[in-house]
Design an enzyme around this catalytic site. Structure first.
Site, PDB file in Angstrom:
ATOM      1  CD  GLU A  95      -3.064   1.021   2.185  1.00  0.00           C
ATOM      2  OE1 GLU A  95      -3.457  -0.084   2.601  1.00  0.00           O
ATOM      3  OE2 GLU A  95      -3.481   2.103   2.620  1.00  0.00           O
ATOM      4  CE  LYS A 289      -6.404  -1.603   5.099  1.00  0.00           C
ATOM      5  NZ  LYS A 289      -5.536  -0.676   4.370  1.00  0.00           N
ATOM      6  CG  ASP A 305       0.991 -16.694  11.063  1.00  0.00           C
ATOM      7  OD1 ASP A 305       0.255 -15.961  10.380  1.00  0.00           O
ATOM      8  OD2 ASP A 305       0.690 -17.854  11.382  1.00  0.00           O
ATOM      9  CG  HIS A 402      -4.255   7.540   0.888  1.00  0.00           C
ATOM     10  ND1 HIS A 402      -5.184   6.543   0.890  1.00  0.00           N
ATOM     11  CD2 HIS A 402      -3.571   7.389   2.032  1.00  0.00           C
ATOM     12  CE1 HIS A 402      -5.064   5.819   1.987  1.00  0.00           C
ATOM     13  NE2 HIS A 402      -4.103   6.329   2.687  1.00  0.00           N
TER      14      HIS A 402
HETATM   15  C1  MEV Z   1      -6.013   3.059   4.860  1.00  0.00           C
HETATM   16  O1  MEV Z   1      -5.252   1.939   4.463  1.00  0.00           O
HETATM   17  C2  MEV Z   1      -6.061   3.157   6.348  1.00  0.00           C
HETATM   18  C3  MEV Z   1      -6.990   4.248   6.901  1.00  0.00           C
HETATM   19  O2  MEV Z   1      -8.279   4.102   6.346  1.00  0.00           O
HETATM   20  C4  MEV Z   1      -7.007   4.072   8.401  1.00  0.00           C
HETATM   21  C5  MEV Z   1      -8.039   4.912   9.100  1.00  0.00           C
HETATM   22  O3  MEV Z   1      -9.044   5.298   8.491  1.00  0.00           O
HETATM   23  O4  MEV Z   1      -7.819   5.178  10.304  1.00  0.00           O
HETATM   24  C6  MEV Z   1      -6.496   5.593   6.514  1.00  0.00           C
END
Ligand code: MEV
Length: 450
Positions: A95, A289, A305, A402
């Site tokens: 990513e 995530k 792992d 991003h």
């Molecule tokens: C993107 O990979 C992760 C985010 O969505 C985490 C979040 O929203 O806190 C930017």
């Protein structure tokens, strides 16, 4: 149509003994049967083989049916100050913005005292799941009477671990007949030192099950009480007693050096964001995530792992009965305190850690940490990642950062040269990076009309 008939119509797409074919023969077969015999795919697959056959052999043997390697970038996040020691952290991830965010936030916290990570506990756990049809008290007394045998008869397996300071910590009968009639567990806890411990634990559990079955069946219990069905023996990847805590803190006035950001407001919004992730599982999932963006990348780069670490983290996030944020914030007496408690079960010996050349490199780069140090590093990267994500979300929005990396990806796909990349970056500095807008600008640059 009966399934067998359906399959037999595509006989050439089915193969027996695929694993026994050589790598070349495997590629030849899939190309012929699934890729219209297009030889460019053979070339593609072979182009990802390592040029040194000895190195390639190592990779071939990690799994069955290897036909080539699948690259993901291996990047470095420098300037991680963790417990007063500076680290360059290896991260393997595809990513685009993750390593950039980790680096940026590592530097940010370096100027504010860095990360303080503490391993709270290191206990691992596993179970022999079994069915038994008698009275619980009878079973309990019986297991108490044979408990020492589990320790005595597994000395061969535990000898080395005992010498390193680990081994079996305790064995206990757990009554789960509340979940399912006749369902019990022999639950064992372990200290596995610098190993993740899966093989050690699973070998012990399988031995425990044999002892348990033998002892029950050869006992002088009633015929009904002698009936036992071993369902399975397996470690649990949920390790709520293998915990690391990582924290950062600073005065609220230090939270940003951006004159456009009001620190008080920022702190308040940050707190609200964590609160939302605590009360709303839709948000908590994305929030966590983001934490695992950082964690997984280090876990992979260090040959551990990541599925186990993720599964464990998500279960831990649900320990209250609802899925919640893994990170916490406190704003008190003018200070901002941000922390995470995480169960992380990783090893620095055994498995891939000694086999994969890049994993060995990661350990070298990190100064050969032991498993506790590695837990501390991983938690710091997770926290840094989360701080960066929340900061962006409650200030500029996530797309700005991003899209910067996204722009590079689009330009790479278009085959832009260095000069074109620089010009495009400059042009999009204050614009929204949309795929079609980038393509159009790129075409203009190259004077390409549709
Ligand atoms: C993107 O990979 C992760 C985010 O969505 C985490 C979040 O929203 O806190 C930017």
């Amino acid at each position: 149509m009966h399934l067998e008939n359906k399959y037999s119509m595509q006989n050439n797409k089915i193969i027996k003994g695929f694993s026994k074919l050589s790598k070349e023969a495997k590629i030849e077969w899939i190309t012929k049967e699934y890729l219209n015999d297009e030889k460019e795919y053979v070339n593609l697959l072979k182009s990802y083989w390592h040029e040194d056959p000895k190195v390639q052999k190592i990779h071939d043997e990690f799994i069955e049916n290897t036909i080539t390697n699948f690259y993901i970038p291996f990047g470095i996040a420098p300037n991680f100050l963790i417990n007063n020691k500076v680290y360059c952290v290896p991260m393997a991830i595809e990513e685009s913005s993750v390593v950039a965010a980790a680096s940026k936030n590592a530097s940010f916290w370096m100027e504010r005292g860095g990360f303080k990570s503490t391993v709270v506990s290191t206990t691992k756990i596993g179970h022999v799941h079994f069915a038994w049809y008698g009275d619980y008290e009878v079973l309990k007394n019986f297991i108490d009477s044979i408990k020492q045998k589990f320790f005595d008869e597994t000395k061969q397996i535990t000898k080395n671990m005992n010498e390193r300071g680990g081994g079996i910590l305790e064995i206990e009968l757990i009554n789960r007949a509340d979940l399912e009639p006749n369902y019990y567990q022999l639950q064992a806890k372990f200290e596995t030192c610098d190993a993740m411990g899966a093989n050690f634990i699973n070998s012990l559990l399988e031995k425990f099950s044999k002892i348990l079955k033998r002892e029950i069946e050869s006992s002088n219990l009633s015929e009904n009480d002698k009936k036992i069905v071993i369902i399975m023996c397996i470690l649990s990847n949920y390790t709520p007693e293998c915990i690391v805590r990582c924290e950062v803190n600073c005065g609220i006035e230090e939270l940003s050096n951006d004159p456009n950001i009001n620190n008080e407001e920022f702190a308040k919004k940050f707190e609200q964001a964590i609160h939302v992730a605590n009360i709303e599982p839709y948000r908590a999932t994305t929030h966590n995530k983001g934490i695992f963006n950082g964690i997984d990348a280090v876990v992979i780069a260090t040959g551990n792992d990541f599925r186990a670490v993720e599964a464990c983290g998500h279960t831990y996030a649900s320990k209250s009965g609802q899925y919640r944020s893994l990170s916490n914030v406190e704003i008190k007496d003018g200070r901002f305190r941000f922390w995470i408690d995480l169960p992380i079960s990783v090893g620095t010996v055994g498995g891939l850690t000694t086999l994969h050349p890049m994993v060995r490199f990661s350990y070298k780069l990190l100064g050969n940490p032991n498993s506790k140090n590695l837990m501390e590093i991983i938690a710091a990267v997770g926290l840094a990642q989360n701080f960066g994500a929340i900061r962006s979300l409650v200030t500029t929005g996530i797309q700005k950062g991003h899209m910067k990396m996204h722009l590079l990806n689009i330009l790479n796909q278009l085959g832009a040269d260095k000069n074109e990349v620089e010009k495009t970056k400059e042009y999009f500095k204050d614009k929204v990076v949309e795929h079609s807008a980038v393509v159009n600008y790129f075409k203009e640059l190259r004077n390409i009309s549709n």
